[in-house]
Design a protein around this motif. Structure first.
Motif, PDB file in Angstrom:
ATOM      1  N   ILE A  29       3.849 -44.792 -49.979  1.00  0.00           N
ATOM      2  CA  ILE A  29       4.716 -44.695 -50.989  1.00  0.00           C
ATOM      3  C   ILE A  29       5.962 -43.632 -50.796  1.00  0.00           C
ATOM      4  N   ALA A  86       7.100 -48.889 -52.091  1.00  0.00           N
ATOM      5  CA  ALA A  86       5.542 -48.830 -51.968  1.00  0.00           C
ATOM      6  C   ALA A  86       4.942 -49.921 -51.048  1.00  0.00           C
ATOM      7  N   LYS A  95       5.863 -36.805 -56.785  1.00  0.00           N
ATOM      8  CA  LYS A  95       6.986 -36.838 -57.797  1.00  0.00           C
ATOM      9  C   LYS A  95       8.274 -37.027 -57.134  1.00  0.00           C
ATOM     10  N   LEU A 151       0.780 -43.881 -60.515  1.00  0.00           N
ATOM     11  CA  LEU A 151       0.286 -44.788 -59.738  1.00  0.00           C
ATOM     12  C   LEU A 151      -0.970 -45.280 -60.593  1.00  0.00           C
ATOM     13  N   TYR A 188       8.259 -41.661 -58.735  1.00  0.00           N
ATOM     14  CA  TYR A 188       7.268 -41.944 -59.566  1.00  0.00           C
ATOM     15  C   TYR A 188       6.603 -40.729 -60.458  1.00  0.00           C
ATOM     16  N   ASP A 189       6.057 -41.151 -61.328  1.00  0.00           N
ATOM     17  CA  ASP A 189       5.065 -40.390 -62.137  1.00  0.00           C
ATOM     18  C   ASP A 189       3.984 -40.814 -62.202  1.00  0.00           C
ATOM     19  N   GLU A 202      10.722 -44.609 -54.064  1.00  0.00           N
ATOM     20  CA  GLU A 202      10.919 -45.601 -55.042  1.00  0.00           C
ATOM     21  C   GLU A 202      10.440 -46.944 -54.197  1.00  0.00           C
ATOM     22  N   THR A 257       8.916 -38.857 -54.681  1.00  0.00           N
ATOM     23  CA  THR A 257       9.253 -40.350 -54.325  1.00  0.00           C
ATOM     24  C   THR A 257       9.893 -41.026 -55.543  1.00  0.00           C
TER      25      THR A 257
END
Length: 556
Positions: A69, A74, A48, A55, A52-53, A72, A50
């Motif tokens: 990752i 990857a 979380k 993948l 992102y919610d 933001e 990173t």
């Protein structure tokens, strides 16, 4: 083609107790339909942070790779040198490879690489997304691991309000979670005395030696068990253990939890706790589900005992109940897809089809997923729960049996107190509401044990509203669980795994000959008729009715 979806919810990274959980969804190689499995450790909150919610992984890499990752960003990185490593040893080398000691590692083991259908996914060598064979799907994509590290702070709409709620939940679960923190989940005496543990592959009624030797307080004494909490957790249900002798059972790391003790030990009449711990370690390192692994050994022994398979089939091994060394060897062979164990690489139901001779009737499964360690012949609410669970026989997608034991209640949903065993009144309602509640917790990615340790549905709602800035009611929140469960049901139907699979194995209707549940079996047909009525599903087909779908906002 088969996508794997890794997802977190609104709570991850906020420090709320239970926020370590995350979900992985895909299509299961065991059930050939919807699959969802959860784990904890550090991965969910770290992912979380990173930024992102979700993948989503699809397709297949030409050679083994892992994902890195971070904030933001990857990267797809080469993983050939890590392919073949077990789930413990690969963690540190992947952290070294990305140059970040604080990274969290989610990985498959050799079983996932070899496409063993019960393969699991392991977070930080500590927590396990075990069910449905998701590790095999990830292995089929040549994806070894997803390594994450982030520094972002998830937004909170009302930080002062949330911080007060977080502290309140932390204190409540810290106080009420002391028993689980001290002893973890392998406290089996009460379950055994009531006949709630699978014994001799669900054919036995009692195993006193196992109940005495495998549970607490013996567990902590023999295995040097200590709490090993997930990130932000006040409960610490996992056990860190260490065994030094005898050498053949030496192991250190996360110890067997209730399901491992029940399915590896009690199911196979193995009362040597150190042998069970070693078998559990092989499951963890190789990356296979302890429930399906233990069930497979029990199923194999019963087939051997009945003459359905012989020494010629087992490569000369004699399969015996109560043999700890046999248990370890078979678990190892299954995880490595070697020897006789390779015969079960596609799961017990597929193995039974190959054996033939009516063997499919022996397998304790629903939709291809093996029964966990909770008996529907005792907790009748578990009968419709198992039969209709969208991922197969499951205790995590609703555990109404624990309400029957008085381990938790949800007054907001109409069950404020413990219910009585062997009384069908209200058991179907309990099953429906627990399914919706647990599906909601999956969607929020919150650990169920927080509820066992005092966190209420109202507490969850208040924290949700403080984080999101919404002003939802209990009814709106639980509707998320009901909607999600019905969507999963539609996926089952699409995949040909609908109402005709809402059944239970024949053994569920064979009553105990002694003990607490002597002579008792669930009134299954009556429970299922009531279940369909409460769900708003067609009683003949098990398909959700049009008006129910419109009510849930999924009419399209």
């Amino acid at each position: 083609e088969n996508r794997v979806i890794f997802a977190v919810g609104p709570f991850q990274g906020t420090g709320l107790p239970g926020d370590a959980k995350f979900c992985i969804s895909t299509k299961s190689p065991l059930t050939e339909t919807y699959a969802n499995t959860m784990a904890g450790a550090n991965w969910g909150p770290t992912f979380k942070r990173t930024g992102y919610d979700v993948l989503i992984v699809e397709g297949k890499a030409d050679t083994p790779v892992y994902l890195w990752i971070h904030d933001e960003a990857a990267e797809i990185r080469e993983a050939r040198k890590f392919w073949g490593m077990d789930t413990y040893e690969v963690v540190e080398v992947l952290k070294e490879d990305v140059g970040e000691r604080r990274a969290s590692v989610l990985t498959i083991g050799p079983a996932g690489e070899k496409l063993v259908a019960m393969a699991s996914v392991v977070a930080d060598s500590h927590s396990f997304a075990g069910r449905c064979g998701v590790g095999a799907v990830i292995g089929a994509k040549n994806l070894k691991a997803v390594v994450v590290h982030g520094t972002k702070h998830p937004p909170v709409a009302n930080p002062d309000r949330f911080e007060a709620l977080r502290k309140e939940s932390r204190q409540k679960t810290l106080t009420l979670g002391k028993g689980m923190r001290d002893y973890g989940t392998p406290d089996i005496e009460d379950y055994h005395s009531r006949g709630n543990i699978p014994i001799k592959y669900w054919a036995g009624d009692s195993f006193e030696e196992g109940a005495k030797n495998l549970g607490q307080p013996v567990y902590n004494e023999v295995l040097q068990g200590k709490a090993w909490p997930c990130l932000h957790c006040t409960v610490g249900c996992h056990r860190h253990i260490k065994v030094t002798e005898p050498e053949k059972y030496a192991c250190e790391g996360v110890g067997p939890e209730y399901e491992a003790v029940a399915l590896l030990g009690m199911t196979n009449l193995v009362s040597d706790l150190k042998a069970v711990a070693k078998a559990n370690e092989y499951c963890n390192r190789l990356g296979i589900d302890v429930i399906s692994a233990g069930a497979t050994v029990g199923f194999a022994i019963e087939c051997y005992e009945r003459g359905l398979i012989t020494k010629e089939d087992t490569n000369g091994m004699e399969l015996r109940w109560g043999d700890g060394d046999l248990l370890i060897e078979l678990v190892k062979q299954i995880g490595l897809r070697e020897g006789f164990g390779a015969f079960f690489a596609e799961g017990n139901l597929e193995a039974a089809r190959k054996i033939g001779k009516g063997t499919e009737e022996i397998v304790m499964q629903v939709r291809g997923l093996d029964f966990p360690g909770h008996d529907p012949r005792l907790s009748w609410s578990m009968a419709p729960n198992y039969a209709t669970c969208t991922r197969g026989a499951c205790h995590c997608k609703g555990l109404p049996g624990d309400v029957e034991f008085g381990l938790y209640t949800v007054p907001e949903l109409g069950f404020p107190e413990k219910t009585e065993f062997f009384d069908a009144q209200g058991k179907t309602y309990l099953a429906v509401k627990c399914q919706d509640f647990s599906t909601l917790l999956n969607s929020l990615s919150l650990c169920m044990f927080m509820v066992n340790c005092g966190m209420t549905l109202t507490d969850i709602l208040n924290s949700f509203n403080a984080i999101t800035g919404l002003n939802w009611s209990i009814e709106q929140l639980i509707k998320v669980g009901e909607r999600s469960f019905n969507l999963q049901r539609l996926i089952n139907i699409r995949d040909g795994k609908g109402g005709e699979y809402d059944t239970l194995p024949k053994r569920v209707f064979e009553p105990a000959t002694s003990g607490f549940r002597k002579g008792k079996t669930p009134p299954f047909d009556a429970l299922m008729n009531e279940y369909y009525e409460l769900r708003g599903w067609d009683k003949r087909t098990g398909i959700p009715k049009k008006e129910k779908l419109i009510e849930l906002g999924i009419s399209d």
